[in-house]
Design an enzyme around this catalytic site. Structure first.
Site, PDB file in Angstrom:
ATOM      1  N   ARG A  76      89.926   9.166  56.501  1.00 23.07           N
ATOM      2  CA  ARG A  76      90.721  10.377  56.337  1.00 23.07           C
ATOM      3  C   ARG A  76      91.757  10.439  57.454  1.00 23.07           C
ATOM      4  O   ARG A  76      91.510   9.950  58.566  1.00 23.07           O
ATOM      5  CB  ARG A  76      89.814  11.625  56.458  1.00 23.07           C
ATOM      6  N   HIS A 117      97.622   6.928  50.114  1.00 18.42           N
ATOM      7  CA  HIS A 117      96.267   7.383  49.777  1.00 18.42           C
ATOM      8  C   HIS A 117      95.869   6.882  48.377  1.00 18.42           C
ATOM      9  O   HIS A 117      95.457   7.651  47.514  1.00 18.42           O
ATOM     10  CB  HIS A 117      96.144   8.913  49.863  1.00 18.42           C
TER      11      HIS A 117
HETATM   12  C1  GLV Z   1      89.521   9.722  48.202  1.00 23.49           C
HETATM   13  O1  GLV Z   1      90.041   9.720  49.250  1.00 23.49           O
HETATM   14  C2  GLV Z   1      88.127   9.978  47.981  1.00 23.49           C
HETATM   15  O2  GLV Z   1      87.493  10.720  48.743  1.00 23.49           O
HETATM   16  O3  GLV Z   1      87.600   9.443  47.000  1.00 23.49           O
END
Ligand code: GLV
Length: 311
Positions: A226, A274
């Site tokens: 993250r 992401h």
């Molecule tokens: C994406 O970042 C997830 O948590 O699957």
């Protein structure tokens, strides 16, 4: 009983279709058309607005549409009575494993420097260190589903793999460290650091100047955990001083990464949006439909998250 999909930017209609396909008897609603809030017993959610889930008084369980659940627990009004289930899915795991392999191999084969050479029309096959995979020490932060799968795949390719987790683990092929001292041990033997931790108050900001200083000079960083794991202001100084050689980042404190953010143009940072791994509704909707049926029969919530631990 109704199921609400709250996933504004994440193909909510596709999720609804897939869920109905798996269980045509489900009353599936797509936010903001929730109907009577009292009907909603289950929610499939990705980054709901803070306070949104508190509006449904009969909510029994929330299925996170990703592996992470920090997007739910960061809501101070997250309903105390609702259980939380997260995705554990072979495709999601494979996506992360592929991302980690791609970028570890890219560093192992010195690809960022070769890209730079190509841009300058330089043919130099000598100026690169010759290292075999078993001489490349990869350290994985987080030995859950994703970290373990990635570590095993790297070990199968011959890399020297260690990992770190909050509590002790024993995983064949991965030298396991844990706790604060274990983090220092891991850092000291890591050439390529991969972060796949859950974001919790304990792991927030774990990728910082203090940790970088414990890595061998010229180490590489891959963050697919993250954005909150990285102290962003510590990264560019670590790259400029040579402490870190290069960083690959899939996650950021602010997403989308603002257009004027310095990470975009830094020659030694690779930015991906992401998308290291994307939850695939075609496989996960079945799991969730089965999970709803199980909870309705009074069985335990599948892949339940421990609210205290935050993962
Ligand atoms: C994406 O970042 C997830 O948590 O699957």
């Amino acid at each position: 009983m109704a199921v609400l999909i709250i996933a504004k930017n994440d193909r909510p209609d596709w999720w609804a279709d897939q869920l109905r396909r798996n269980d045509p008897s489900l009353d599936v609603r797509v936010w903001p058309d929730a109907g009577d809030p009292a009907d909603i017993e289950y929610a499939l959610a990705w980054k709901p607005r803070p306070g949104e889930l508190a509006k449904y008084p009969n909510l029994k369980a929330v299925f996170s549409l990703g592996a992470g659940v920090d997007h739910l627990f960061s809501d101070p009004e997250f309903p105390a009575g609702a259980a939380v289930s997260r995705v554990i899915d072979p495709y999601l795991t494979a996506g992360i494993r592929e991302y980690v392999l791609l970028h570890v191999l890219r560093y192992h084969k010195n690809q960022p420097a070769l890209d730079m050479q190509q841009r300058e029309h330089v043919w130099d096959d000598r100026g690169h260190e010759l290292k075999q995979a078993d001489e490349r020490r990869v350290g994985i932060l987080g030995l859950g589903e994703l970290g373990t799968a990635s570590g095993k795949a790297l070990a199968a390719l011959g890399f020297d793999v260690a990992g770190w987790s909050r509590s002790p683990k024993d995983i064949p092929g991965i030298a396991c460290h844990h706790g604060p001292d274990g983090l220092d041990e891991l850092a000291a033997r890591t050439d390529i650091l991969v972060c796949l931790l859950p974001l919790t108050p304990e792991t927030e900001g774990i990728l910082n100047a203090g940790l970088f200083a414990k890595l061998p000079a010229g180490a590489y960083l891959i963050n697919a955990g993250r954005g909150g794991h990285l102290v962003e202001d510590d990264l560019i100084p670590a790259l400029e001083s040579g402490r870190l050689a290069h960083a690959t980042l899939d996650v950021f404190r602010n997403e989308p990464l603002p257009r004027d953010h310095p990470f975009w143009d830094h020659p030694r940072i690779t930015v991906t949006p992401h998308n290291a791994s994307i939850t695939d509704p075609r496989s996960v909707a079945r799991q969730i439909a089965d999970g709803i049926a199980a909870i309705a029969r009074g069985e335990p919530v599948p892949n339940a998250v421990d609210r205290e631990l935050g993962y």
